[in-house]
Enzyme design. Sequence first.
Site, PDB file in Angstrom:
ATOM      1  N   GLU A   1      11.557  30.101 -15.118  1.00  0.00           N
ATOM      2  CA  GLU A   1      12.796  30.464 -15.812  1.00  0.00           C
ATOM      3  C   GLU A   1      12.901  31.972 -15.951  1.00  0.00           C
ATOM      4  O   GLU A   1      11.933  32.645 -16.313  1.00  0.00           O
ATOM      5  CB  GLU A   1      12.856  29.819 -17.200  1.00  0.00           C
ATOM      6  CG  GLU A   1      14.226  30.006 -17.844  1.00  0.00           C
ATOM      7  CD  GLU A   1      14.326  29.373 -19.224  1.00  0.00           C
ATOM      8  OE1 GLU A   1      14.174  28.144 -19.315  1.00  0.00           O
ATOM      9  OE2 GLU A   1      14.548  30.116 -20.189  1.00  0.00           O
TER      10      GLU A   1
ATOM     11  N   ASP B   1       9.878  21.437 -23.522  1.00  0.00           N
ATOM     12  CA  ASP B   1       9.438  22.437 -22.537  1.00  0.00           C
ATOM     13  C   ASP B   1       8.994  21.779 -21.231  1.00  0.00           C
ATOM     14  O   ASP B   1       9.179  22.334 -20.153  1.00  0.00           O
ATOM     15  CB  ASP B   1       8.272  23.258 -23.105  1.00  0.00           C
ATOM     16  CG  ASP B   1       8.535  23.701 -24.523  1.00  0.00           C
ATOM     17  OD1 ASP B   1       8.877  24.873 -24.723  1.00  0.00           O
ATOM     18  OD2 ASP B   1       8.409  22.860 -25.430  1.00  0.00           O
TER      19      ASP B   1
ATOM     20  N   ASP C   1       8.429  26.515 -17.456  1.00  0.00           N
ATOM     21  CA  ASP C   1       9.280  26.963 -18.568  1.00  0.00           C
ATOM     22  C   ASP C   1       8.376  27.810 -19.454  1.00  0.00           C
ATOM     23  O   ASP C   1       7.583  27.279 -20.220  1.00  0.00           O
ATOM     24  CB  ASP C   1       9.820  25.752 -19.329  1.00  0.00           C
ATOM     25  CG  ASP C   1      10.736  26.165 -20.469  1.00  0.00           C
ATOM     26  OD1 ASP C   1      11.472  27.154 -20.311  1.00  0.00           O
ATOM     27  OD2 ASP C   1      10.701  25.507 -21.529  1.00  0.00           O
TER      28      ASP C   1
END
Lengths: 174, 174
Positions: free
Chosen positions: B68, B141, B7
């Site tokens: 991501e 996260d 992330d």
Amino acid sequence: MRVMGVDPGLTRCGVGAVEGRPGAPLSLVAVGVVRTAADEELGARLVGIEAGIERWLDEVRPDAVAVERVFSQHNVRTVMGTAQAAGIAVLCAARRGLPVALHTPSEVKAAITGSGTADKKQIGAMVTRLLRLTEMPKPADAADALALAICHVWRGGAQHRLATALAKARNPHR
Amino acid sequence: MRVMGVDPGLTRCGVGAVEGRPGAPLSLVAVGVVRTAADEELGARLVGIEAGIERWLDEVRPDAVAVERVFSQHNVRTVMGTAQAAGIAVLCAARRGLPVALHTPSEVKAAITGSGTADKKQIGAMVTRLLRLTEMPKPADAADALALAICHVWRGGAQHRLATALAKARNPHR
């Protein structure tokens, strides 16, 4: 001072290096483009850009690297790739301990042409004149990379003069 | 299949690895965060992220990496740094020849919770349940990185089943 400018992009990453100092004629060291194929995967493209930038740093051996600062106002379709290419150029320079400066497009335009809204053609014309070239560097990304490098030489100089002036102002008897 | 999820972020880059295959219980391999200081220069931060991701890849030895996908609709103030951190994660994985997948936040949310608009708390709760953890991974996260990895295991599986079904459909007597 030898400065390498990088106009970042996934498809075409302009690279241009100049030698110079403020108030003296500038000279071209090298100019070109690092390209990656649009049909390759992102990972392969980023690896290609890293390898290309590394080769340029090996050849040019700059004292500093200037990279265009990417904003989200850029072309939305390509801005993420542009930001990632810029990040890799910054990474490669920082790994070597080179100073890295980010300049916005309007800072570069204002430094080179006197106008923050100058177009590509005007930038190209001024780069050609300032480096006393016989023709305009192509593609535009290559000329933009040279403009970044020139901007950095001049701004670096301005910052240096400012720092000197400030030091003098603080200690006028020196 | 061991998948490492990332992330991306300049200040906190969530990293989480899971082991699993579609239709079987998943297990946690490792989870954590790569951090860089907000007062450092961009170059130093990108070098720190590269070093952090490299350490994680060395330790986890994943079969694939899921990152991501960053959009310009993200928080405008931080989106460029996020895109650059993502680019470095993709670069590190691609340099090792690992397959890299990009999943959008809504793909991940839909895969994990059934809803593309689930909130962070819901993602965290499902990650905790799916990996049979005693508490929710923190910070968010880190949980998001695990969600990415789980999404990839499942989507990879779905894609594998689809490919198998298509192959059978083309050659039903095999």
